[in-house]
Design an enzyme around this catalytic site. Structure first.
Site, PDB file in Angstrom:
ATOM      1  N   SER A 124       0.905  -1.104  -0.135  1.00 48.93           N
ATOM      2  CA  SER A 124       0.083   0.058  -0.049  1.00 48.93           C
ATOM      3  C   SER A 124       0.837   1.247   0.152  1.00 48.93           C
ATOM      4  O   SER A 124       2.027   1.098   0.648  1.00 48.93           O
ATOM      5  CB  SER A 124      -1.002   0.075   1.174  1.00 48.93           C
ATOM      6  OG  SER A 124      -1.439   1.128   1.612  1.00 48.93           O
ATOM      7  N   TYR A 148      -1.859  -0.904  10.817  1.00 51.00           N
ATOM      8  CA  TYR A 148      -2.200  -1.568   9.541  1.00 51.00           C
ATOM      9  C   TYR A 148      -0.894  -1.390   8.495  1.00 51.00           C
ATOM     10  O   TYR A 148      -0.377  -2.271   8.048  1.00 51.00           O
ATOM     11  CB  TYR A 148      -3.430  -1.001   8.966  1.00 51.00           C
ATOM     12  CG  TYR A 148      -3.575  -1.362   7.729  1.00 51.00           C
ATOM     13  CD1 TYR A 148      -3.815  -2.404   7.064  1.00 51.00           C
ATOM     14  CD2 TYR A 148      -3.413  -0.259   6.715  1.00 51.00           C
ATOM     15  CE1 TYR A 148      -4.049  -2.777   5.567  1.00 51.00           C
ATOM     16  CE2 TYR A 148      -3.351  -0.448   5.169  1.00 51.00           C
ATOM     17  CZ  TYR A 148      -3.740  -1.682   4.528  1.00 51.00           C
ATOM     18  OH  TYR A 148      -3.603  -1.868   3.383  1.00 51.00           O
ATOM     19  N   LYS A 152       2.170  -4.021   6.486  1.00 49.77           N
ATOM     20  CA  LYS A 152       2.309  -4.012   5.165  1.00 49.77           C
ATOM     21  C   LYS A 152       3.952  -3.737   5.332  1.00 49.77           C
ATOM     22  O   LYS A 152       4.661  -4.267   4.370  1.00 49.77           O
ATOM     23  CB  LYS A 152       1.900  -2.780   4.483  1.00 49.77           C
ATOM     24  CG  LYS A 152       0.310  -2.927   4.276  1.00 49.77           C
ATOM     25  CD  LYS A 152      -0.089  -4.025   3.375  1.00 49.77           C
ATOM     26  CE  LYS A 152      -1.570  -4.477   3.322  1.00 49.77           C
ATOM     27  NZ  LYS A 152      -2.024  -5.680   2.658  1.00 49.77           N
TER      28      LYS A 152
HETATM   29  P1  NAD Z   1     -11.104  -6.814   1.232  1.00 52.06           P
HETATM   30  O1  NAD Z   1     -11.338  -6.997   2.571  1.00 52.06           O
HETATM   31  O2  NAD Z   1     -12.305  -6.763   0.068  1.00 52.06           O
HETATM   32  O3  NAD Z   1     -10.154  -8.411   0.656  1.00 52.06           O
HETATM   33  C1  NAD Z   1      -9.497  -8.997   1.639  1.00 52.06           C
HETATM   34  C2  NAD Z   1     -10.020 -10.439   1.329  1.00 52.06           C
HETATM   35  O4  NAD Z   1      -9.194 -11.470   2.327  1.00 52.06           O
HETATM   36  C3  NAD Z   1     -11.270 -10.392   1.938  1.00 52.06           C
HETATM   37  O5  NAD Z   1     -12.191 -11.254   1.054  1.00 52.06           O
HETATM   38  C4  NAD Z   1     -11.236 -11.388   3.253  1.00 52.06           C
HETATM   39  O6  NAD Z   1     -12.304 -12.217   3.456  1.00 52.06           O
HETATM   40  C5  NAD Z   1     -10.342 -12.286   3.002  1.00 52.06           C
HETATM   41  N1  NAD Z   1      -9.087 -12.487   4.144  1.00 52.06           N
HETATM   42  C6  NAD Z   1      -8.834 -11.823   5.260  1.00 52.06           C
HETATM   43  N2  NAD Z   1      -7.960 -12.664   5.972  1.00 52.06           N
HETATM   44  C7  NAD Z   1      -8.138 -13.615   5.562  1.00 52.06           C
HETATM   45  C8  NAD Z   1      -7.447 -14.937   5.951  1.00 52.06           C
HETATM   46  N3  NAD Z   1      -6.751 -14.899   7.019  1.00 52.06           N
HETATM   47  N4  NAD Z   1      -7.657 -16.171   5.175  1.00 52.06           N
HETATM   48  C9  NAD Z   1      -8.429 -16.172   4.104  1.00 52.06           C
HETATM   49  N5  NAD Z   1      -9.088 -15.059   3.833  1.00 52.06           N
HETATM   50  C10 NAD Z   1      -8.828 -13.918   4.569  1.00 52.06           C
HETATM   51  O7  NAD Z   1     -10.046  -5.706   0.752  1.00 52.06           O
HETATM   52  P2  NAD Z   1      -9.383  -5.253  -0.966  1.00 52.06           P
HETATM   53  O8  NAD Z   1      -9.626  -3.826  -0.826  1.00 52.06           O
HETATM   54  O9  NAD Z   1      -9.862  -6.321  -1.825  1.00 52.06           O
HETATM   55  O10 NAD Z   1      -7.804  -5.373  -0.243  1.00 52.06           O
HETATM   56  C11 NAD Z   1      -7.120  -6.369  -0.671  1.00 52.06           C
HETATM   57  C12 NAD Z   1      -5.507  -6.290  -0.327  1.00 52.06           C
HETATM   58  O11 NAD Z   1      -4.970  -5.064  -0.801  1.00 52.06           O
HETATM   59  C13 NAD Z   1      -5.574  -6.370   1.213  1.00 52.06           C
HETATM   60  O12 NAD Z   1      -4.184  -6.975   1.625  1.00 52.06           O
HETATM   61  C14 NAD Z   1      -5.222  -4.719   1.306  1.00 52.06           C
HETATM   62  O13 NAD Z   1      -4.747  -4.337   2.566  1.00 52.06           O
HETATM   63  C15 NAD Z   1      -4.610  -4.077   0.396  1.00 52.06           C
HETATM   64  N6  NAD Z   1      -4.914  -2.888   0.079  1.00 52.06           N
HETATM   65  C16 NAD Z   1      -6.195  -2.401  -0.028  1.00 52.06           C
HETATM   66  C17 NAD Z   1      -6.371  -0.962  -0.501  1.00 52.06           C
HETATM   67  C18 NAD Z   1      -7.683  -0.335  -0.301  1.00 52.06           C
HETATM   68  O14 NAD Z   1      -7.765   0.865  -0.401  1.00 52.06           O
HETATM   69  N7  NAD Z   1      -8.625  -1.202  -0.798  1.00 52.06           N
HETATM   70  C19 NAD Z   1      -5.343  -0.194  -0.504  1.00 52.06           C
HETATM   71  C20 NAD Z   1      -4.043  -0.540  -0.490  1.00 52.06           C
HETATM   72  C21 NAD Z   1      -3.750  -2.005  -0.067  1.00 52.06           C
HETATM   73  C1  WQD Z   2      -9.580  10.063   1.015  1.00 51.50           C
HETATM   74  C2  WQD Z   2      -9.652  11.493   1.288  1.00 51.50           C
HETATM   75  C3  WQD Z   2     -10.041  11.807   3.771  1.00 51.50           C
HETATM   76  C4  WQD Z   2     -13.881   9.775   3.986  1.00 51.50           C
HETATM   77  C5  WQD Z   2      -6.846   4.934   3.011  1.00 51.50           C
HETATM   78  C6  WQD Z   2      -5.876   4.311   3.919  1.00 51.50           C
HETATM   79  C7  WQD Z   2      -4.618   3.718   2.974  1.00 51.50           C
HETATM   80  C8  WQD Z   2      -5.264   3.006   1.746  1.00 51.50           C
HETATM   81  C9  WQD Z   2      -6.343   3.551   1.049  1.00 51.50           C
HETATM   82  C10 WQD Z   2      -5.112   0.547   2.258  1.00 51.50           C
HETATM   83  C11 WQD Z   2      -8.904  12.048   2.600  1.00 51.50           C
HETATM   84  C12 WQD Z   2     -11.233  12.450   2.759  1.00 51.50           C
HETATM   85  C13 WQD Z   2     -12.745  10.245   3.529  1.00 51.50           C
HETATM   86  C14 WQD Z   2     -14.956  10.556   4.189  1.00 51.50           C
HETATM   87  C15 WQD Z   2     -13.739  12.591   3.552  1.00 51.50           C
HETATM   88  N1  WQD Z   2      -5.823   1.647   2.252  1.00 51.50           N
HETATM   89  N2  WQD Z   2     -12.706  11.685   3.289  1.00 51.50           N
HETATM   90  N3  WQD Z   2     -14.872  12.187   4.119  1.00 51.50           N
HETATM   91  O1  WQD Z   2      -7.133   8.140   3.776  1.00 51.50           O
HETATM   92  O2  WQD Z   2      -6.145   8.238   1.405  1.00 51.50           O
HETATM   93  O3  WQD Z   2      -6.108   5.981   2.348  1.00 51.50           O
HETATM   94  O4  WQD Z   2      -7.420   3.928   1.921  1.00 51.50           O
HETATM   95  O5  WQD Z   2      -3.846   0.487   2.287  1.00 51.50           O
HETATM   96  O6  WQD Z   2      -3.724   2.844   3.855  1.00 51.50           O
HETATM   97  O7  WQD Z   2      -5.566   5.038   4.827  1.00 51.50           O
HETATM   98  O8  WQD Z   2      -8.407   7.064   1.830  1.00 51.50           O
HETATM   99  O9  WQD Z   2     -10.884   7.096   0.960  1.00 51.50           O
HETATM  100  O10 WQD Z   2     -10.220   7.182   3.583  1.00 51.50           O
HETATM  101  O11 WQD Z   2      -9.821   9.170   2.191  1.00 51.50           O
HETATM  102  O12 WQD Z   2     -13.531  13.875   3.349  1.00 51.50           O
HETATM  103  O13 WQD Z   2     -15.992  10.244   4.712  1.00 51.50           O
HETATM  104  O14 WQD Z   2     -11.156  11.412   1.398  1.00 51.50           O
HETATM  105  O15 WQD Z   2     -10.007  12.945   4.689  1.00 51.50           O
HETATM  106  O16 WQD Z   2      -8.465  13.398   2.464  1.00 51.50           O
HETATM  107  P1  WQD Z   2      -6.901   7.508   2.419  1.00 51.50           P
HETATM  108  P2  WQD Z   2      -9.880   7.449   2.160  1.00 51.50           P
END
Ligand code: NAD
Ligand code: WQD
Length: 337
Positions: A124, A148, A152
């Site tokens: 991330s 979190y 990562k």
């Molecule tokens: P998500 O929660 O939709 O998907 C994660 C999946 O993993 C879920 O289906 C959950 O049921 C499964 N899971 C969790 N723990 C498990 C375990 N121990 N065994 C088997 N399954 C398990 O999330 P997502 O948004 O699809 O994110 C996927 C990956 O990408 C995550 O690792 C997340 O940290 C990373 N990521 C997401 C974002 C984002 O904003 N969505 C941003 C950066 C990184």
């Molecule tokens: C985006 C912008 C908020 C909600 C997060 C995690 C990051 C990654 C992606 C996993 C910011 C603003 C938000 C609301 C708002 N996840 N906001 N009202 O914070 O950039 O990233 O998700 O790895 O680790 O921190 O994303 O969508 O939460 O926020 O004004 O109800 O929207 O302040 O400026 P963020 P976000």
């Protein structure tokens, strides 16, 4: 050739399965459904007309994982499974360390046992911490500001150590920026449980009438309109980036981090306006206090992925809004119908 997708029923995992299947790969999914629904897997099959081999199991369950490797010819793994809510990780750090780190250790041990040494990991942009200035590039120092993010960071370090111990591994650390949007079919998308933490799902839940208004967290940031700016990336572009990363791990040995972002920032108010313009649906908002831990501006340098993976994002903010809305309006309760 089968790719094992941990967390493949989730938001990014399900979209990635579609792109992998459409590129000719077979998909084996393990998911414990802690934050998803098996229906997502069925819909992936509906979109592609292909079958996904689905195992409802926990990646921490060594026996179950061992059986999956025994029963399938796995060439590489994409590791999505883990918890991802920043706020929850601050309240329950042990739960986050236990799941995210333990499942990775179990997975790596089993992979090693079966001599499968190719892995794409969901990292991330959070690993850039809060001290670097955008555009963020892969050579910048990493740090974390919450548990979190630390999971990562630690997993990236673990994977680097594994590669150092045996240079025949191939590891792609994909640092996602802000994934949003949905498949254009409207059949799969993001289905957060409870009140959404992230901006785009919140906007779309206001639009569909589940929430009264959007709270804009702060309007005194150093950005064009004072609201926070982020690099939103369409989940289908992100999914295509995983196919490119799979091609990379299958063809090279190495351990590299790649940003998956667009290289462009969009503010909260710009995203809200774009959503209203793209959908014709009103999204009332109120300016609220800043959210702890947020910063002014985050966006990627997307040059390395372009050069080394031959990948760049193609879809813009309008597509992200239209596709989010198409999913949300057809599935107001997510997969629970
Ligand atoms: P998500 O929660 O939709 O998907 C994660 C999946 O993993 C879920 O289906 C959950 O049921 C499964 N899971 C969790 N723990 C498990 C375990 N121990 N065994 C088997 N399954 C398990 O999330 P997502 O948004 O699809 O994110 C996927 C990956 O990408 C995550 O690792 C997340 O940290 C990373 N990521 C997401 C974002 C984002 O904003 N969505 C941003 C950066 C990184
Ligand atoms: C985006 C912008 C908020 C909600 C997060 C995690 C990051 C990654 C992606 C996993 C910011 C603003 C938000 C609301 C708002 N996840 N906001 N009202 O914070 O950039 O990233 O998700 O790895 O680790 O921190 O994303 O969508 O939460 O926020 O004004 O109800 O929207 O302040 O400026 P963020 P976000």
């Amino acid at each position: 050739m089968s790719i094992l997708i941990t967390g493949g029923a989730g938001f990014i995992g399900s979209h990635t399965c579609v792109e992998l299947l459409e590129s000719g790969y077979d998909c084996v999914v393990i998911d414990n459904l802690s934050n998803s629904s098996e229906e997502a897997v069925r819909r992936v099959e509906k979109i592609t007309g292909k079958t996904v081999k689905f195992y409802e199991a926990d990646v921490r369950d060594k026996k179950a994982l061992h059986k999956i490797f025994e029963d399938n010819s796995i060439e590489a793994v994409i590791h999505f499974a883990g918890y991802k809510a920043v706020g929850e990780s601050v309240e329950k750090p042990l739960m986050y360390y236990e799941n995210n780190l333990t499942n990775t250790l179990v997975l790596l041990e089993i992979m090693k046992g079966f001599d499968v040494k190719r892995i794409v990991f969901s990292s991330s942009a959070t690993v850039y911490g809060s001290d670097n200035k955008a555009p963020l590039n892969e050579t910048m120092p990493v740090s974390a500001i919450n548990p979190y993010g630390r999971t990562k960071l630690f997993i990236e370090e673990i994977l680097k150590d594994v590669y150092s111990s045996d240079n025949s591994w191939s590891v792609a650390l994909l640092r996602y920026f802000n994934p949003v949007g949905a498949h254009k079919s409207g059949l799969i998308g993001e289905a957060p449980k409870g009140i959404p933490n992230n901006l785009m799902p919140y906007i779309s839940q206001v639009a569909v009438g589940k929430r009264t208004h959007l709270n804009v967290f702060g309007n005194d940031y150093k950005t064009a309109d004072g609201t926070g700016s982020r690099d939103y990336i369409h989940v289908v572009d992100l999914a295509k980036g995983h196919v490119k990363a799979i091609e990379w791990v299958l063809s090279t040995a190495g351990c590299e981090a790649f940003n998956l972002g667009t290289g462009k920032g969009t503010t909260v108010l710009e995203l809200r306006r774009a959503f209203v313009d793209a959908t014709g649906v009103e999204v009332p908002f109120k300016i609220a206090p800043r959210r702890a831990g947020d910063c002014d501006e985050v966006y990627a340098s997307a040059d390395k992925a372009k050069k080394e993976l031959n990948w760049s994002a193609e879809l813009g903010i309008e597509d992200m809004c239209k596709d989010t809305w198409n999913w949300q309006k057809n599935n107001p309760e997510g997969y629970d119908k």
